[in-house]
Design a protein around this motif. Structure first.
Motif, PDB file in Angstrom:
ATOM      1  N   TRP A 103      -1.072   8.223  -2.818  1.00  7.43           N
ATOM      2  CA  TRP A 103      -2.277   8.659  -2.112  1.00  7.43           C
ATOM      3  C   TRP A 103      -2.681  10.103  -2.412  1.00  7.43           C
ATOM      4  CZ3 TRP A 103      -5.090   4.864  -0.525  1.00  7.43           C
ATOM      5  CH2 TRP A 103      -4.489   3.666  -0.123  1.00  7.43           C
ATOM      6  N   LEU A 127      -4.454   9.984  -5.714  1.00  9.76           N
ATOM      7  CA  LEU A 127      -5.739   9.320  -5.558  1.00  9.76           C
ATOM      8  C   LEU A 127      -6.750  10.258  -4.899  1.00  9.76           C
ATOM      9  CD1 LEU A 127      -7.580   6.846  -5.649  1.00  9.76           C
ATOM     10  CD2 LEU A 127      -6.541   6.094  -3.490  1.00  9.76           C
ATOM     11  N   ALA A 128      -6.307  10.986  -3.876  1.00  7.22           N
ATOM     12  CA  ALA A 128      -7.194  11.942  -3.205  1.00  7.22           C
ATOM     13  C   ALA A 128      -7.651  13.031  -4.171  1.00  7.22           C
ATOM     14  CB  ALA A 128      -6.487  12.546  -2.000  1.00  7.22           C
ATOM     15  N   PRO A 150       0.803  -1.230   0.000  1.00 11.59           N
ATOM     16  CA  PRO A 150       0.000   0.000   0.000  1.00 11.59           C
ATOM     17  C   PRO A 150       0.832   1.274   0.000  1.00 11.59           C
ATOM     18  CG  PRO A 150      -0.895  -1.598   1.542  1.00 11.59           C
ATOM     19  CD  PRO A 150       0.422  -2.142   1.084  1.00 11.59           C
ATOM     20  N   ARG A 151       2.060   1.196   0.499  1.00  7.09           N
ATOM     21  CA  ARG A 151       2.892   2.404   0.519  1.00  7.09           C
ATOM     22  C   ARG A 151       3.223   2.901  -0.875  1.00  7.09           C
ATOM     23  NH1 ARG A 151       7.409   1.243   5.307  1.00  7.09           N
ATOM     24  NH2 ARG A 151       5.913   1.100   7.058  1.00  7.09           N
ATOM     25  N   VAL A 205       1.108   3.178  -3.274  1.00  9.33           N
ATOM     26  CA  VAL A 205      -0.042   3.890  -3.851  1.00  9.33           C
ATOM     27  C   VAL A 205       0.194   5.391  -3.728  1.00  9.33           C
ATOM     28  CG1 VAL A 205      -2.515   4.314  -3.687  1.00  9.33           C
ATOM     29  CG2 VAL A 205      -1.618   2.009  -3.286  1.00  9.33           C
TER      30      VAL A 205
END
Length: 493
Positions: free
Chosen positions: A223, A226-227, A218-219, A221
């Protein structure tokens, strides 16, 4: 040694079979058989072609928003307005575009699951044929028979976009170094799916979440990107001017009665998918974070939650459980570890595909004369509805026609309005009163004075009696259509 250019027989057979199915669907599009919600979508195009900025309610003469006014339908409405083509011609164009989007979307997504050349073709065949032992039709449920009747609907366009979304998201997560434009594009596509067909938007969201949860690290991704994608999607949804998307979340389950049937007869409607569930179990043993397994589990949980809390419309998310099982079966027949195991899966897949083709053979009836159908296909063929073009020499665009529910689902396709909508409408505040008025009007023995009052209240110019129940001498018979349906002119003010 086999030449590099040689095509394995499995790929050749798979692509030939898939090609024949696509050709069959293209032939169906030429005829555009009428059933289900076709009239609703044709009426939507009529309003957008007439006034793309303020179309009003698509079915009744009222100034209300409608979730049917999606970006895709707006584009089609503008095409109809600019070209002057009939809405039925434009719906055929929509069907070809939706089918192309679905086929290419399946191809792209399956390629993220398997590099085998036969995988996309087998994936498409499984999606269309691996369902149950009885044909079942519902928009957003892409069985062959169902798709034949719904290929022109926004649900097909949205599902095609969903497959592209999953493929694009998978690629972006495997290459997290991509730019911001890729992720913002993902957000825009997700919003478009939700606006075009809300139920398919739920399926797309579940698939996207499963893709994210399948990431082993997951690290990796991105983020923030995505946000940003999620924020852009929220902005697009909030800014869409034709209806309040977020208001739909607070309407309650007004469609409960319509969707209750989705939770019945699972064995005959989806029984063949059990083979795909077995394939998912095999994938789970190899990888706990398998994207198809997670997709299936999330979809099944969502649908089960709908049953537990009596939100039966959540059953429309069933494709989120069916699609991963169907694709897993196709991929397992090609990717299972040992040769004998692959052969076993291939025999199982062949069996369910042949069974599914036999079950849905009635689709041939939409392209062949009924007398030319083989006996199994003729027994499964469902006669399409008759249209209401026969009223158009008298009834004009914008005229109000009083008709019962079944005719009211078709009449607005030609431009008129009806008194009560033929479909549930969460944005029409007096829908129940309109429905009650129509029921009272067609009740045998209703006084003529009451009928005249209903006509004046809703500006009725025409009445269609589909079931020969009227005994009102104040109406003037104008024309008779198929099955004895009668068009009357109302007395007027």
């Amino acid at each position: 040694m086999r030449s590099r250019s040689a095509v394995p027989w499995t790929a050749a057979v798979s692509w030939t079979a898939a090609g024949l199915v696509v050709v069959l669907l293209l032939a169906v599009i030429v005829r555009l058989p009428w059933a289900g919600d076709l009239g609703m979508h044709a009426a939507t195009l009529q309003r957008l072609r007439h006034d793309p900025l303020h179309p009003g309610n698509p079915l009744v003469d009222a100034d209300t928003p409608s979730p049917y006014y999606s970006p895709w339908m707006l584009l089609l409405g503008l095409l109809a307005r600019a070209s002057g083509w009939s809405v039925f011609v434009v719906l055929r164009i929509a069907a070809v575009a939706g089918l192309a989007l679905l086929v290419t979307g399946v191809w792209r997504y399956v390629r993220t699951l398997s590099a085998h050349r036969a995988a996309p073709a087998l994936g498409l065949l499984s999606l269309l044929l691996v369902w149950g032992t009885t044909a079942y039709t519902w928009s957003g449920f892409p069985g062959l028979g169902s798709l034949a009747l719904t290929v022109s609907y926004p649900s097909t366009f949205a599902l095609g976009l969903a497959f592209h979304l999953w493929a694009w998201l998978t690629t972006a997560l495997r290459d997290p170094g991509g730019g911001w434009a890729r992720w913002l594009g993902l957000g825009a596509v997700w919003a478009a799916i939700l606006l075009c067909h809300q139920f398919t938007g739920v399926v797309a969201s579940i698939g996207a979440l499963a893709t994210l949860l399948a990431v082993r690290r997951p690290r990796t991704v991105p983020w923030p990107k995505l946000a940003a994608a999620l924020l852009l999607a929220a902005v697009v949804l909030a800014a869409w001017p034709y209806y309040d998307f977020f208001a739909l979340l607070g309407t309650g389950d007004d469609l409960a009665d319509t969707h209750r049937g989705l939770y019945r007869d699972w064995a005959v409607r989806y029984g063949l998918v059990a083979a795909g569930v077995a394939a998912l179990a095999a994938r789970l043993r190899r990888a706990r974070r398998d994207p198809l397994v997670l997709f299936f589990a999330l979809g099944l949980l969502f649908v089960a939650a709908g049953w537990l809390i009596a939100r039966y419309s959540w059953g429309r998310a069933l494709p989120a459980a069916l699609i991963p099982a169907q694709l897993a079966l196709a991929v397992e027949a090609l990717e299972a570890g040992r040769r004998w195991l692959r052969l076993l899966w291939a025999v199982l897949l062949t069996g369910v595909l042949v069974t599914g083709a036999w079950v849905q053979s009635g689709t041939l009836g939409y392209v062949l004369p009924r007398e030319a159908l083989p006996a199994p296909a003729e027994a499964r063929y469902r006669e399409p509805w008759n249209g209401y073009h026969w009223i158009t020499p008298w009834v004009r665009y914008g005229d109000v026609v009083l008709a019962e529910k079944h005719p009211a689902r078709r009449i607005p396709a030609y431009g008129p309005y009806t008194v009560a909508p033929g479909y549930p409408d969460v944005f029409l505040p007096d829908a129940d009163r309109r429905t009650a008025a129509v029921e009272r009007y067609f009740t045998p023995g209703t006084p003529a004075a009451v009928r005249r009052g209903i006509e004046r209240t809703y500006g009725v110019r025409w009445v269609v009696d589909a079931y020969r129940v009227l005994d009102d001498t104040g109406l003037r018979r104008v024309a008779t259509g198929p099955d004895g349906h009668v068009l009357y002119r109302a007395p007027g003010p």
